[in-house]
Design a protein around this motif. Structure first.
Motif, PDB file in Angstrom:
ATOM      1  N   ALA A 146       0.056  -1.154  -0.157  1.00  0.00           N
ATOM      2  CA  ALA A 146      -0.215  -0.057  -0.135  1.00  0.00           C
ATOM      3  C   ALA A 146       1.009   1.035   0.252  1.00  0.00           C
ATOM      4  O   ALA A 146       0.529   2.414  -0.792  1.00  0.00           O
ATOM      5  N   LEU A 147       2.105   1.528   0.988  1.00  0.00           N
ATOM      6  CA  LEU A 147       2.922   2.300   0.567  1.00  0.00           C
ATOM      7  C   LEU A 147       3.876   2.520  -0.016  1.00  0.00           C
ATOM      8  O   LEU A 147       3.895   3.188  -1.343  1.00  0.00           O
ATOM      9  N   ALA A 148       3.999   1.116  -1.333  1.00  0.00           N
ATOM     10  CA  ALA A 148       4.865   1.469  -2.577  1.00  0.00           C
ATOM     11  C   ALA A 148       3.913   2.091  -3.865  1.00  0.00           C
ATOM     12  O   ALA A 148       4.234   3.125  -4.182  1.00  0.00           O
ATOM     13  N   CYS A 149       2.320   1.423  -3.390  1.00  0.00           N
ATOM     14  CA  CYS A 149       1.734   2.393  -4.531  1.00  0.00           C
ATOM     15  C   CYS A 149       1.294   3.835  -4.188  1.00  0.00           C
ATOM     16  O   CYS A 149       0.782   4.545  -5.144  1.00  0.00           O
ATOM     17  N   ASP A 150       1.144   3.762  -3.276  1.00  0.00           N
ATOM     18  CA  ASP A 150       1.257   6.152  -2.493  1.00  0.00           C
ATOM     19  C   ASP A 150       3.147   5.969  -3.564  1.00  0.00           C
ATOM     20  O   ASP A 150       2.233   7.969  -3.627  1.00  0.00           O
ATOM     21  N   LEU A 151       3.298   5.821  -3.575  1.00  0.00           N
ATOM     22  CA  LEU A 151       4.640   6.416  -3.727  1.00  0.00           C
ATOM     23  C   LEU A 151       4.848   6.166  -4.910  1.00  0.00           C
ATOM     24  O   LEU A 151       6.590   6.487  -5.446  1.00  0.00           O
ATOM     25  N   GLY A 152       4.088   5.763  -5.728  1.00  0.00           N
ATOM     26  CA  GLY A 152       4.972   5.983  -7.200  1.00  0.00           C
ATOM     27  C   GLY A 152       4.044   4.093  -8.080  1.00  0.00           C
ATOM     28  O   GLY A 152       4.163   4.118  -8.909  1.00  0.00           O
ATOM     29  N   ALA A 153       4.354   3.407  -7.157  1.00  0.00           N
ATOM     30  CA  ALA A 153       4.161   1.584  -7.919  1.00  0.00           C
ATOM     31  C   ALA A 153       2.062   1.900  -8.624  1.00  0.00           C
ATOM     32  O   ALA A 153       1.629   2.249  -7.580  1.00  0.00           O
ATOM     33  N   ASP A 154       2.297   1.220  -9.275  1.00  0.00           N
ATOM     34  CA  ASP A 154       0.806   1.284 -10.373  1.00  0.00           C
ATOM     35  C   ASP A 154      -0.301  -0.101  -9.506  1.00  0.00           C
ATOM     36  O   ASP A 154      -1.764   0.034  -9.125  1.00  0.00           O
ATOM     37  N   VAL A 155       0.300  -1.766  -9.201  1.00  0.00           N
ATOM     38  CA  VAL A 155       0.182  -2.459  -9.073  1.00  0.00           C
ATOM     39  C   VAL A 155       0.761  -3.073  -8.051  1.00  0.00           C
ATOM     40  O   VAL A 155       1.990  -3.257  -8.043  1.00  0.00           O
ATOM     41  N   ALA A 156      -0.211  -3.683  -7.379  1.00  0.00           N
ATOM     42  CA  ALA A 156       0.487  -4.205  -5.672  1.00  0.00           C
ATOM     43  C   ALA A 156       0.271  -6.100  -5.957  1.00  0.00           C
ATOM     44  O   ALA A 156      -0.862  -6.362  -6.929  1.00  0.00           O
ATOM     45  N   CYS A 157       1.157  -6.445  -5.405  1.00  0.00           N
ATOM     46  CA  CYS A 157       0.822  -8.212  -5.838  1.00  0.00           C
ATOM     47  C   CYS A 157       1.682  -8.574  -4.896  1.00  0.00           C
ATOM     48  O   CYS A 157       2.615  -8.696  -3.864  1.00  0.00           O
ATOM     49  N   ARG A 158       0.774 -10.083  -3.845  1.00  0.00           N
ATOM     50  CA  ARG A 158       0.747 -10.292  -2.147  1.00  0.00           C
ATOM     51  C   ARG A 158       2.079 -11.897  -2.622  1.00  0.00           C
ATOM     52  O   ARG A 158       3.027 -12.460  -2.141  1.00  0.00           O
ATOM     53  N   SER A 159       2.153 -11.664  -4.571  1.00  0.00           N
ATOM     54  CA  SER A 159       3.678 -12.726  -4.912  1.00  0.00           C
ATOM     55  C   SER A 159       3.914 -13.180  -6.079  1.00  0.00           C
ATOM     56  O   SER A 159       2.976 -11.933  -6.743  1.00  0.00           O
ATOM     57  N   TYR A 160       5.118 -13.722  -6.089  1.00  0.00           N
ATOM     58  CA  TYR A 160       5.588 -13.309  -7.618  1.00  0.00           C
ATOM     59  C   TYR A 160       4.202 -13.334  -8.834  1.00  0.00           C
ATOM     60  O   TYR A 160       4.684 -13.369  -9.633  1.00  0.00           O
ATOM     61  N   ALA A 161       3.742 -14.555  -8.453  1.00  0.00           N
ATOM     62  CA  ALA A 161       2.546 -15.419  -8.686  1.00  0.00           C
ATOM     63  C   ALA A 161       2.084 -14.281  -9.664  1.00  0.00           C
ATOM     64  O   ALA A 161       1.068 -14.761 -11.062  1.00  0.00           O
ATOM     65  N   GLY A 162       1.692 -13.448  -8.522  1.00  0.00           N
ATOM     66  CA  GLY A 162       0.277 -12.720  -9.466  1.00  0.00           C
ATOM     67  C   GLY A 162       1.137 -11.510 -10.876  1.00  0.00           C
ATOM     68  O   GLY A 162       0.365 -11.339 -11.188  1.00  0.00           O
ATOM     69  N   VAL A 163       2.368 -11.643 -10.756  1.00  0.00           N
ATOM     70  CA  VAL A 163       2.660 -11.198 -12.193  1.00  0.00           C
ATOM     71  C   VAL A 163       1.817 -11.069 -13.501  1.00  0.00           C
ATOM     72  O   VAL A 163       2.027 -10.502 -14.281  1.00  0.00           O
ATOM     73  N   ALA A 164       2.187 -12.394 -13.670  1.00  0.00           N
ATOM     74  CA  ALA A 164       1.585 -13.322 -14.923  1.00  0.00           C
ATOM     75  C   ALA A 164      -0.082 -12.367 -15.283  1.00  0.00           C
ATOM     76  O   ALA A 164      -0.151 -12.461 -16.148  1.00  0.00           O
ATOM     77  N   ASP A 165      -0.639 -12.270 -14.152  1.00  0.00           N
ATOM     78  CA  ASP A 165      -2.120 -12.244 -14.306  1.00  0.00           C
ATOM     79  C   ASP A 165      -2.118 -10.310 -15.238  1.00  0.00           C
ATOM     80  O   ASP A 165      -3.265  -9.992 -15.587  1.00  0.00           O
ATOM     81  N   VAL A 166      -1.296  -9.813 -14.412  1.00  0.00           N
ATOM     82  CA  VAL A 166      -1.027  -8.269 -14.374  1.00  0.00           C
ATOM     83  C   VAL A 166      -1.131  -7.829 -15.412  1.00  0.00           C
ATOM     84  O   VAL A 166      -0.883  -6.678 -16.368  1.00  0.00           O
ATOM     85  N   THR A 167      -0.162  -8.691 -16.229  1.00  0.00           N
ATOM     86  CA  THR A 167       0.815  -8.994 -17.636  1.00  0.00           C
ATOM     87  C   THR A 167       0.306  -9.872 -18.786  1.00  0.00           C
ATOM     88  O   THR A 167       0.600  -9.443 -19.613  1.00  0.00           O
ATOM     89  N   GLU A 168      -1.251  -9.985 -17.650  1.00  0.00           N
ATOM     90  CA  GLU A 168      -1.929 -11.004 -19.477  1.00  0.00           C
ATOM     91  C   GLU A 168      -0.442 -11.946 -19.528  1.00  0.00           C
ATOM     92  O   GLU A 168      -0.321 -12.577 -20.920  1.00  0.00           O
ATOM     93  N   GLY A 169       0.178 -12.423 -19.020  1.00  0.00           N
ATOM     94  CA  GLY A 169       0.937 -13.871 -19.354  1.00  0.00           C
ATOM     95  C   GLY A 169       2.554 -13.019 -20.145  1.00  0.00           C
ATOM     96  O   GLY A 169       3.139 -13.784 -19.619  1.00  0.00           O
TER      97      GLY A 169
END
Length: 341
Positions: A204-227
């Motif tokens: 949440a802090l990272a998103c406040d300071l410039g991140a666009d998307v937050a993921c709890r695990s690196y496995a979520g990167v595939a979902d937000v980047t469409e694979g």
């Protein structure tokens, strides 16, 4: 003076200890104004050290700090007594082979404040050499000056990563260094920035300071980047599992010299027996110099080509004169000149 002394594992006490006294001619006494708690301080408290459980000899923790010089030290340094300074906790011997080469970070005789047996800054006063003292602008408060040591780590990592304009970036780990990397990636002109951390308040802090998307695990990167994955992964954790994941997150291969992880270049942390590096001679000095220049300068440097990044990094490795030798008028003139560019 009062100090927080680590007596044993999980045993820290506020005690009265003798005040430090200047030993060498160029020694200065700093009255501590702010001190940060590093992860290594937590390891020392929980385990007695950073290499695993060990027996503790009482000492004072704290190596990320800022303060003001005592009146006598201020006169010796040619500064006003209320001038805020940041202090480099790594004090090389100045006489060995590596110090003569300018690679003071490789000095085998280095004295690092806050690591046993050298007392750190969780005390009222600290004695440091003049070369370790860096004057900071009036716009920086004591807490901000104390984090310059951590900022130097993040800037050095970004120099090695060499981000390109509008490419996607994933930051693994959103602790203090990870959050700083998110901000630097935004200043460097990155496109989508993905912050990855299992702790929700950190992302949440990272998103406040410039991140666009937050993921709890690196496995979520595939979902937000469409694979697809991302163009650049910056690892800011100490977990081998996360280190191995860097290659799986990259969309394509980069040349080996770019020092980036990719799917076609597996990561083997057990083979990374790096004891020290010569790529940067003093990340603390680099952080002080670039922070004084201001965010606009960082932004222009970040949005330049990778070749420009290499030139900037090359310049940053040169030995710099102590910032304490510059007057406030000179620093103000320097900031204004950079602002006009």
């Amino acid at each position: 003076m009062r100090a927080a002394v680590l007596q044993d594992i999980r045993d820290i006490r506020v005690l009265d200890i003798p005040e430090p006294r200047p030993v060498a001619e160029d020694d200065l006494i700093v009255r501590v104004k702010a001190v940060g708690v590093c992860g290594s301080d937590l390891h020392s408290y929980l385990e007695g050290g950073t290499t695993g459980p060990t027996r503790v000899k009482p000492f004072v923790l704290g190596h990320e700090f800022s303060g003001v010089l005592t009146p006598d030290s201020a006169r010796k340094a040619g500064l006003s007594a209320d001038a805020l300074v940041a202090v480099d906790p790594s004090i090389p011997c100045g006489h060995c082979e590596w110090c003569h080469r300018g690679h003071t970070n490789l000095c085998p005789n280095v004295k690092f404040l806050g690591y046993a047996p050298h007392n750190g800054a969780m005390a009222e006063f600290v004695c440091v050499p003049r070369s370790a003292v860096h004057l900071v602008p009036d716009s920086i408060d004591p807490a901000g000056a104390a984090i310059l040591e951590t900022l130097g780590v993040a800037i050095h990592a970004m120099d090695l990563a060499r981000p390109r304009l509008l490419e996607s970036v994933a930051v693994l780990g959103c602790g203090p260094v990870g959050v700083l990397l998110v901000q630097l990636a935004r200043l460097a002109g990155a496109g989508k920035i993905i912050a990855i951390d299992p702790v929700e308040q950190r992302t949440a802090l990272a998103c406040d300071l410039g991140a666009d998307v937050a993921c709890r695990s690196y496995a979520g990167v595939a979902d937000v980047t469409e694979g697809r994955g991302v163009d650049l992964v910056i690892e800011a954790t100490e977990l081998i599992a996360r280190f191995r994941a860097c290659g799986a997150l990259c969309a394509y291969r980069r040349p080996a010299r770019s020092r980036r992880h990719s799917r076609e270049q597996p990561v083997h942390p057990e083979r990374c027996g790096v004891r020290a590096e010569r790529a940067c001679r003093s990340s603390f000095r680099v952080a002080c110099r670039r922070f004084i220049r201001g965010p606009s300068r960082l932004r222009r440097e970040g949005r330049s080509s990778s070749r420009r990044w290499r030139r900037t990094t090359s310049r940053s490795t040169r030995r710099l004169p102590p910032s304490s030798n510059r007057s406030r008028d000179e620093m103000e003139s320097s900031r204004r000149s950079f602002a006009r560019r």
